[in-house]
Design an enzyme around this catalytic site. Structure first.
Site, PDB file in Angstrom:
ATOM      1  N   HIS A   1       0.823  -1.217   0.000  1.00  0.00           N
ATOM      2  CA  HIS A   1       0.000   0.000   0.000  1.00  0.00           C
ATOM      3  C   HIS A   1       0.855   1.264   0.000  1.00  0.00           C
ATOM      4  CE1 HIS A   1       0.223   0.034   4.564  1.00  0.00           C
ATOM      5  NE2 HIS A   1       0.308   1.323   4.304  1.00  0.00           N
TER       6      HIS A   1
ATOM      7  N   SER B   1       4.063   2.637   8.259  1.00  0.00           N
ATOM      8  CA  SER B   1       3.677   1.633   7.269  1.00  0.00           C
ATOM      9  C   SER B   1       4.872   1.178   6.442  1.00  0.00           C
ATOM     10  CB  SER B   1       2.609   2.198   6.334  1.00  0.00           C
ATOM     11  OG  SER B   1       1.361   2.248   6.969  1.00  0.00           O
TER      12      SER B   1
ATOM     13  N   ASP C   1       0.012  -7.649   1.727  1.00  0.00           N
ATOM     14  CA  ASP C   1       0.476  -6.256   1.699  1.00  0.00           C
ATOM     15  C   ASP C   1       2.001  -6.192   1.778  1.00  0.00           C
ATOM     16  OD1 ASP C   1       0.459  -3.497   1.689  1.00  0.00           O
ATOM     17  OD2 ASP C   1      -0.088  -3.306   3.811  1.00  0.00           O
TER      18      ASP C   1
END
EC number: 3.4.21.4
Length: 241
Positions: free
Chosen positions: A59, A195, A103
């Site tokens: 992402h 992230s 992911d």
């Protein structure tokens, strides 16, 4: 679903709101595999897994980006940094932006990183870590604290939670390519801007910071891409690309 995922993805947009919640400043260069993904600003973390390759979250994808290695204070040039552009950015072929499954992505560097005391690779897993294993998550994400100096790399020790606890926290949302780590009582967690960064357990990269509901909220631990399940794709891609 979008409201849950949006909270973590804010880190890729608002680069000023970056840091780990409830953690501590990492010992300088103790996480020498940690990298910053940069597109004029820090937007995600990543992990150096060989001199040529970085693992991050799918992402966090941008077709072109710059990898900053050897960083500690992200706004100060300390003389230990290496800045290397991407030659390829490759998302897992089964990544889903709907449920954030698989992911993970790989970034090939335009030139090999120079490995030294400030920059070195972290090992990929050959097996999954057991429940309750203590791991270190690191990043320049949102500390939600006026005291912590989030411009310096932050660390946090977290236990891997059981699949049952993880699934109970996020009913119907946890796949076999995800795991939870953290504290169900809240107070400590990865957050926006972390992230793509590493979850390292006993010197092995077991997780990639992926998503969650808010940051450090009760009964909503952080959710991480499960590298032991995805490492076959990682190894095959690095070998054949």
């Amino acid at each position: 679903m979008k409201s849950l995922i949006f909270v973590l993805l804010l880190g890729a947009v608002f680069a000023e709101e970056d840091k780990i919640v409830g953690g501590y400043e990492c010992t300088k260069h103790s996480q020498a595999h940690q990298v910053s993904l940069n597109s004029g600003y820090h937007f995600c973390g990543g992990s150096l897994v060989s001199k040529d390759w970085v693992v991050s979250a799918a992402h966090c994808y941008k077709s072109v980006l710059r990898v900053r290695l050897g960083e500690h204070h992200i706004r100060v040039n300390e003389g230990t940094e290496q800045y290397i552009s991407s030659s390829s950015v490759i998302r897992h072929p089964n990544y889903s932006s709907y449920n954030i499954n698989n992911d993970i992505m790989l970034i090939k560097l335009t030139k090999p990183a120079t490995l030294n005391q400030y920059v070195h690779a972290v090992a990929l897993p050959t097996e999954c870590a057991a429940d309750a294993t203590m791991c270190t998550v690191s990043g320049w994400g949102n500390t939600m604290s006026s005291v912590a100096d989030g411009d310096k790399l932050q660390c946090l020790s977290l236990p891997i939670l059981s699949h049952a606890d993880c699934a109970n926290s996020y009913p119907g949302m946890i796949t076999q390519s995800m795991f939870c780590a953290g504290y169900l009582e809240g107070g400590k967690d990865s957050c926006q801007g972390d992230s793509g960064g590493p979850v390292v357990c006993n010197g092995v990269l077991q997780g990639v910071v992926s998503w969650g509901y808010g940051c450090a909220e009760r009964d909503h631990p952080g959710v991480y891409a499960k590298v032991c399940v995805l490492s076959g794709w990682v190894r095959d891609t690095m070998a054949n690309y």
